[in-house]
Scaffold this active site. Sequence first.
Site, mmCIF file in Angstrom:
data_model
loop_
_atom_site.group_PDB
_atom_site.id
_atom_site.type_symbol
_atom_site.label_atom_id
_atom_site.label_comp_id
_atom_site.label_asym_id
_atom_site.label_seq_id
_atom_site.Cartn_x
_atom_site.Cartn_y
_atom_site.Cartn_z
ATOM 1 N N LEU A 82 -15.371 26.371 -13.391
ATOM 2 C CA LEU A 82 -14.696 26.600 -12.113
ATOM 3 C C LEU A 82 -13.746 27.778 -12.203
ATOM 4 C CD1 LEU A 82 -13.752 22.928 -11.173
ATOM 5 C CD2 LEU A 82 -15.519 24.328 -10.115
ATOM 6 N N GLY A 83 -13.223 28.030 -13.382
ATOM 7 C CA GLY A 83 -12.296 29.146 -13.506
ATOM 8 C C GLY A 83 -11.535 29.078 -14.802
ATOM 9 N N GLN A 84 -10.681 30.056 -14.968
ATOM 10 C CA GLN A 84 -9.898 30.164 -16.187
ATOM 11 C C GLN A 84 -8.426 30.118 -15.823
ATOM 12 O OE1 GLN A 84 -11.689 31.056 -19.214
ATOM 13 N NE2 GLN A 84 -10.532 32.703 -20.124
ATOM 14 N N GLY B 150 -4.149 29.448 -17.082
ATOM 15 C CA GLY B 150 -3.252 29.903 -18.134
ATOM 16 C C GLY B 150 -3.432 29.160 -19.439
ATOM 17 N N PHE B 151 -3.839 27.925 -19.355
ATOM 18 C CA PHE B 151 -3.882 27.126 -20.572
ATOM 19 C C PHE B 151 -5.289 26.817 -21.032
ATOM 20 C CE2 PHE B 151 0.059 26.236 -18.389
ATOM 21 C CZ PHE B 151 0.969 26.461 -19.392
ATOM 22 N N THR C 147 -9.873 26.764 -19.886
ATOM 23 C CA THR C 147 -10.969 26.951 -18.958
ATOM 24 C C THR C 147 -11.240 25.633 -18.237
ATOM 25 O OG1 THR C 147 -11.856 28.456 -20.579
ATOM 26 C CG2 THR C 147 -13.308 27.832 -18.800
ATOM 27 N N LYS D 292 -10.075 20.367 -17.743
ATOM 28 C CA LYS D 292 -9.489 21.578 -18.322
ATOM 29 C C LYS D 292 -9.574 21.498 -19.830
ATOM 30 C CE LYS D 292 -6.352 24.468 -16.864
ATOM 31 N NZ LYS D 292 -5.140 25.075 -16.345
ATOM 32 N N ASP E 146 4.391 29.011 -13.330
ATOM 33 C CA ASP E 146 3.206 29.842 -13.110
ATOM 34 C C ASP E 146 2.690 29.655 -11.688
ATOM 35 O OD1 ASP E 146 1.358 31.724 -13.769
ATOM 36 O OD2 ASP E 146 0.110 30.425 -15.008
#
Length: 647
Positions: free
Chosen positions: A324-326, A328-329, A331, A346, A443
């Site tokens: 789904l995306g990347q 800060g901590f 993928t 995650k 963030d």
Amino acid sequence: MDKTAQYVFLVLIGSLALLKRVAGDPRAQIVNMTCANQLEHNASIFVPNFIATMEKISDQMRDSGFGTAVTGSGPDINYGLAQCYGDLSLLDCVLCYAEARTFLPQCYPYNGGRIFLDGCFMRSENYSFYEEYTGPNDRAVCGNTSQKASNFREPARQAVSQAVATALQNGGYAKAQVAVSGTNETAYVLANCWRTVNQSSCKACLDNASASVLGCLPWSEGRALYTGCFMRYSDKDFLNQEPRNGISRGTIIIIVVSIVSSLVVIAVGVAIGVYIWKRRYIQNKRRGSNDARKLVKLLHDSNLNFKYSTLERATGSFNDENKLGQGGFGTVYKGVLPDGREIAVKRLFFNNRHRAADFYNEVNIISSVEHRNLVRLLGCSCSEPESLLVYEFLPNKSLDRFIFDPSRGQVLNWEKRFQIIIGTVEGLAYLHENSKTKIIHRDIKASNILLDSRLRAKIADFGLARSFQEDQSHISTAIAGTLGYMAPEYLAHGQLTEKADVYSFGVLLLEIVTGKQNNRSKATEYSDSLTTVAWKHFQLGTVEEIFDPNLMLNNNNHSSNLKNEVSRVVHIGLLCAQGIPSLRPSMSKVLQMLKKKDEDLPAPSNPPFMDEKTMEFNDTSENKGYPFNSADTDSIATVTHSSFYPR
Ligand SMILES: *[C@@H]1O[C@H](CO)[C@@H](O)[C@H](O)[C@H]1NC(C)=O
Ligand SMILES: *[C@@H]1O[C@H](CO)[C@@H](O)[C@H](O)[C@H]1NC(C)=O
Ligand SMILES: *[C@@H]1O[C@H](CO)[C@@H](O)[C@H](O)[C@H]1NC(C)=O
Ligand SMILES: *[C@@H]1O[C@H](CO)[C@@H](O)[C@H](O)[C@H]1NC(C)=O
Ligand SMILES: *[C@@H]1O[C@H](CO)[C@@H](O)[C@H](O)[C@H]1NC(C)=O
Ligand SMILES: *[C@@H]1O[C@H](CO)[C@@H](O)[C@H](O)[C@H]1NC(C)=O
Ligand SMILES: *[C@@H]1O[C@H](CO)[C@@H](O)[C@H](O)[C@H]1NC(C)=O
């Protein structure tokens, strides 16, 4: 404590330790850091360049264990290089690099530096140093705790020269070991050139490093820290067994066997342990090992603890198609549980190996923070082999996909955007002011605002920075924050209060109104950031020129009303993004400003982010840059070791 309980705990800890060994050692201990001796030229150019370089390298490290990047131009141009030594797995490499990039910023305000760790190397300068292989700082660092007998000398020499010979045939990396005959001892050696030096330079570097590292004998440890290479000998086996780039078939079998046997042991252990723990806990709350109790709690509580295998299956073994995306901590993958529930998983960049129980407790806290504008954390797979977090799945993904895309942006007219803004403010105000544990998000950005099926805002990723910050032995702080949204005092000084979130939120407001992303790494345009553009238009009374045209679609509002309402939001955005933290409103104040539309707003202070002082250290002892009032100072959260943290 009774004997059975002790035994159970030892078995549990033993099986976790076994898994840890299989996963490798990032060797993230720092050997030496040396800073350049020239000061940066202009901090408001240097800092963003440096951070952007580290960002770019970060992505490459994840893929190949090596990275170079150049950002900017002029005297504050930034060249960076980072490399993990060849025996580190990519996962361990990320850990080592994270440590390096947490510490290297301490060289600021000097314009460069290099840091040698036992698992990786990183360097940054304002010129191209990539081909350098020798320099005045080259030297050996000798271990000084124990000395070897003279029969160690020859095997150590042999291992060193074997490693050099092999490295030159092997892309600059080799390890070697030679047994000391007649004893159970062995000399272990690692040699590694940076991938930017050519073969002849690598040879020169390693030859020179060999000579100086062998000067450490008869000490049991020697490390050569050279401009173009690293070398280490030791009587201890510090080398990782895994081949680079992942895990071989043999290792997988070992991991599977270990997991299966550990799970069996754990299952039996938990059954006994929980029984004993319950009994003992009631009998005597204070006695016994705190860690052990935590561990039992960790494994016992099945509400939050997902099995690794369940999550692996749910995501198709972390198949790229489910990505789904990347964040800060880590993928994020989409997953479907056996009962059909959709989840987002995650996969964290690092394993919290040493602190599984503490990490679990954090997850516990975060998952208890509930609000309609916060993404629900459902649980985790907190132990080995990887740390995974499980969230509710939101089909519309994140706000950035809409507002920065002119055609998808049509879905969000002003009324919808305003509802998203209100939802975000309510979620943030709850984190700052109402939840049991005050949480600074750190963030806030468009990609962390997720949208549910009815396009309502839900804030993602809260609480993570907080839990990772405490893990100082590891990294984590380095991963928090995103360039372009970071408050100047946090960027430059690491000073963290909830006002840093307010700043990021201010930037986000301007992005929602304009449909433009605050530029991240284009250092040359730094002074024309979105915030500056908005400020200029605000002063000239021409804010409507920067509105996203999509705002105007399908509104019930009269257009002059709409213009006033959006302008007011820009005004609030500028108040939130002021350079001086104490002038920024609290989130509950922001909510009030947004809802009471006829209340007067204060004027924003001077050009928020253009004030150079906001990017500079207070070398002059008169503390003018950051006039924190006492309330602010009190609420400053723990400031950790480095001056500013990228991403
Ligand atoms: C530093 O750079 C900024 C942005 O280009 C510029 O506005 C400022 O005047 C510079 N400061 C100095 C001391 O040169
Ligand atoms: C590096 O920075 C120093 C000090 O700011 C400056 O004097 C020098 O010219 C810079 N070097 C390059 C190659 O830009
Ligand atoms: C290797 O790099 C060094 C330093 O940049 C250079 O002097 C040398 O000519 C290069 N050798 C080859 C064979 O390319
Ligand atoms: C690191 O190396 C430099 C020389 O390159 C030396 O001056 C300095 O003391 C060393 N620092 C530590 C902490 O060992
Ligand atoms: C080893 O070096 C460290 C740091 O230089 C020093 O503090 C320590 O006393 C030394 N130990 C021995 C045994 O010489
Ligand atoms: C090697 O043997 C000595 C005794 O001969 C023992 O003390 C030591 O622990 C052994 N080392 C290893 C690595 O097995
Ligand atoms: C190591 O490098 C220095 C200069 O960089 C040179 O003078 C010296 O001869 C070299 N030593 C060896 C053993 O190659």
